[in-house]
Design a protein around this motif. Sequence first.
Motif, PDB file in Angstrom:
ATOM      1  N   GLU A 194      12.669  13.114  15.756  1.00 37.55           N
ATOM      2  CA  GLU A 194      12.463  11.704  16.112  1.00 37.55           C
ATOM      3  C   GLU A 194      11.010  11.292  15.882  1.00 37.55           C
ATOM      4  N   THR A 195      10.088  12.182  16.228  1.00 36.78           N
ATOM      5  CA  THR A 195       8.665  11.884  16.024  1.00 36.78           C
ATOM      6  C   THR A 195       8.332  11.843  14.547  1.00 36.78           C
ATOM      7  N   LEU A 196       8.885  12.759  13.786  1.00 37.82           N
ATOM      8  CA  LEU A 196       8.669  12.753  12.337  1.00 37.82           C
ATOM      9  C   LEU A 196       9.175  11.462  11.712  1.00 37.82           C
ATOM     10  N   ALA A 197      10.361  11.048  12.105  1.00 40.67           N
ATOM     11  CA  ALA A 197      10.932   9.820  11.550  1.00 40.67           C
ATOM     12  C   ALA A 197      10.031   8.622  11.832  1.00 40.67           C
ATOM     13  N   ALA A 198       9.465   8.583  13.035  1.00 44.24           N
ATOM     14  CA  ALA A 198       8.563   7.477  13.395  1.00 44.24           C
ATOM     15  C   ALA A 198       7.283   7.531  12.572  1.00 44.24           C
ATOM     16  N   ILE A 199       6.771   8.741  12.333  1.00 45.68           N
ATOM     17  CA  ILE A 199       5.555   8.892  11.525  1.00 45.68           C
ATOM     18  C   ILE A 199       5.824   8.486  10.080  1.00 45.68           C
ATOM     19  N   PHE A 200       6.960   8.916   9.543  1.00 39.70           N
ATOM     20  CA  PHE A 200       7.302   8.537   8.172  1.00 39.70           C
ATOM     21  C   PHE A 200       7.317   7.010   8.017  1.00 39.70           C
ATOM     22  N   LYS A 201       7.938   6.357   8.990  1.00 38.60           N
ATOM     23  CA  LYS A 201       8.039   4.898   8.937  1.00 38.60           C
ATOM     24  C   LYS A 201       6.668   4.243   9.030  1.00 38.60           C
ATOM     25  N   ALA A 202       5.844   4.727   9.969  1.00 40.58           N
ATOM     26  CA  ALA A 202       4.508   4.140  10.150  1.00 40.58           C
ATOM     27  C   ALA A 202       3.630   4.404   8.933  1.00 40.58           C
ATOM     28  N   TYR A 203       3.745   5.582   8.359  1.00 47.48           N
ATOM     29  CA  TYR A 203       2.942   5.913   7.178  1.00 47.48           C
ATOM     30  C   TYR A 203       3.316   5.027   6.004  1.00 47.48           C
ATOM     31  N   ARG A 204       4.593   4.808   5.794  1.00 45.04           N
ATOM     32  CA  ARG A 204       5.022   3.926   4.712  1.00 45.04           C
ATOM     33  C   ARG A 204       4.436   2.529   4.880  1.00 45.04           C
ATOM     34  N   THR A 205       4.455   2.058   6.128  1.00 44.79           N
ATOM     35  CA  THR A 205       3.922   0.717   6.400  1.00 44.79           C
ATOM     36  C   THR A 205       2.443   0.629   6.028  1.00 44.79           C
ATOM     37  N   VAL A 206       1.679   1.674   6.401  1.00 40.15           N
ATOM     38  CA  VAL A 206       0.245   1.681   6.097  1.00 40.15           C
ATOM     39  C   VAL A 206       0.011   1.710   4.594  1.00 40.15           C
ATOM     40  N   ILE A 207       0.692   2.589   3.892  1.00 40.21           N
ATOM     41  CA  ILE A 207       0.479   2.727   2.448  1.00 40.21           C
ATOM     42  C   ILE A 207       0.836   1.432   1.718  1.00 40.21           C
ATOM     43  N   ARG A 208       1.954   0.813   2.123  1.00 43.44           N
ATOM     44  CA  ARG A 208       2.363  -0.436   1.467  1.00 43.44           C
ATOM     45  C   ARG A 208       1.411  -1.576   1.779  1.00 43.44           C
ATOM     46  N   GLY A 209       0.685  -1.456   2.881  1.00 45.83           N
ATOM     47  CA  GLY A 209      -0.273  -2.495   3.219  1.00 45.83           C
ATOM     48  C   GLY A 209      -1.634  -2.287   2.597  1.00 45.83           C
ATOM     49  N   VAL A 210      -1.985  -1.040   2.340  1.00 47.45           N
ATOM     50  CA  VAL A 210      -3.320  -0.714   1.831  1.00 47.45           C
ATOM     51  C   VAL A 210      -3.368  -0.686   0.299  1.00 47.45           C
ATOM     52  N   PHE A 211      -2.315  -0.167  -0.321  1.00 52.44           N
ATOM     53  CA  PHE A 211      -2.326  -0.020  -1.785  1.00 52.44           C
ATOM     54  C   PHE A 211      -1.522  -1.136  -2.449  1.00 52.44           C
ATOM     55  N   PRO A 212      -1.956  -1.591  -3.606  1.00 56.16           N
ATOM     56  CA  PRO A 212      -1.213  -2.636  -4.324  1.00 56.16           C
ATOM     57  C   PRO A 212       0.101  -2.102  -4.892  1.00 56.16           C
ATOM     58  N   LEU A 213       1.016  -3.025  -5.177  1.00 56.19           N
ATOM     59  CA  LEU A 213       2.337  -2.647  -5.695  1.00 56.19           C
ATOM     60  C   LEU A 213       2.253  -1.823  -6.976  1.00 56.19           C
ATOM     61  N   THR A 214       1.218  -2.066  -7.761  1.00 54.95           N
ATOM     62  CA  THR A 214       1.091  -1.375  -9.050  1.00 54.95           C
ATOM     63  C   THR A 214       0.489   0.021  -8.916  1.00 54.95           C
ATOM     64  N   SER A 215       0.023   0.358  -7.732  1.00 59.08           N
ATOM     65  CA  SER A 215      -0.625   1.653  -7.518  1.00 59.08           C
ATOM     66  C   SER A 215       0.383   2.795  -7.618  1.00 59.08           C
ATOM     67  N   ALA A 216      -0.055   3.884  -8.229  1.00 59.64           N
ATOM     68  CA  ALA A 216       0.795   5.063  -8.300  1.00 59.64           C
ATOM     69  C   ALA A 216       1.077   5.613  -6.900  1.00 59.64           C
ATOM     70  N   VAL A 217       0.104   5.444  -6.002  1.00 62.50           N
ATOM     71  CA  VAL A 217       0.297   5.899  -4.620  1.00 62.50           C
ATOM     72  C   VAL A 217       1.423   5.105  -3.969  1.00 62.50           C
ATOM     73  N   TYR A 218       1.415   3.799  -4.169  1.00 68.09           N
ATOM     74  CA  TYR A 218       2.460   2.942  -3.605  1.00 68.09           C
ATOM     75  C   TYR A 218       3.821   3.323  -4.176  1.00 68.09           C
ATOM     76  N   ARG A 219       3.872   3.469  -5.492  1.00 67.28           N
ATOM     77  CA  ARG A 219       5.144   3.694  -6.149  1.00 67.28           C
ATOM     78  C   ARG A 219       5.715   5.099  -5.927  1.00 67.28           C
ATOM     79  N   SER A 220       4.862   6.031  -5.503  1.00 67.27           N
ATOM     80  CA  SER A 220       5.323   7.408  -5.324  1.00 67.27           C
ATOM     81  C   SER A 220       5.627   7.746  -3.866  1.00 67.27           C
ATOM     82  N   LEU A 221       5.708   6.718  -3.012  1.00 66.34           N
ATOM     83  CA  LEU A 221       6.031   6.978  -1.607  1.00 66.34           C
ATOM     84  C   LEU A 221       7.368   7.724  -1.466  1.00 66.34           C
ATOM     85  N   PRO A 222       7.424   8.751  -0.647  1.00 68.10           N
ATOM     86  CA  PRO A 222       8.689   9.452  -0.444  1.00 68.10           C
ATOM     87  C   PRO A 222       9.724   8.534   0.193  1.00 68.10           C
TER      88      PRO A 222
END
Length: 222
Positions: A194-222
């Motif tokens: 349950e904690t992992l699932a919450a971290i995965f969700k929060a991490y995705r939110t941060v990455i999508r907010g910090v990196f642009p859509l064209t970024s390889a980091v954004y596009r390679s999110l698990p």
Amino acid sequence: MPQAITDYVPLADKFLQHWNDAENALGRAIVLEEGTTRDSLQDLKDALIVAQQAALVAENARQGGMRARDNARAEAFPIARQARKSIASVIPSSEEARQLPVKFLPLTADAQKQLVALRDVENVWSSVNALPANKYASLVVPFTVLVDLQGTQETITLARYKAAVATLATAASAVQTAEQALTQAQQDRKKAIETLAAIFKAYRTVIRGVFPLTSAVYRSLP
């Protein structure tokens, strides 16, 4: 998100690698709102592995204990039933016969509860063996019973019966201990997931907010 329990460790590895790549791309550490870092995710993944291993060990112990318990039941119950019948038949008017258990619980019942009646038989049998040799003309002490065990008739002594009851008690306790360990490991595993699932969700939110859509980091999110 993964559905199977076994999905979470490999997915955590993907997030750990991505987190490392994202920090390298950003040039600084990435910390989630609740203070979670990449090291926090690593620790949580390790805790999940420990919980999964503990659950496996406990389940194996439970299965082994159940086999030992069932084998002990297969020996103790026929002896107990025959001992009760024999004592009640040989010295029916005795105080010992009146102390015999009225019935035994089904073989599928809780072993700890079954042991109450089995130990009653053991205690009565001990009392019978302690009777004076000439108290009852029909009684031969030490008392033994003839039992069909797995197709073979055997003369069973009190010592043999005591050993069977003790084996059943040990196996029943082992099953109980393993079930408690399994429950704890399952709870630990559930909490970690349950904690992992919450971290995965929060991490995705941060990455999508910090990196642009064209970024390889954004596009390679698990």
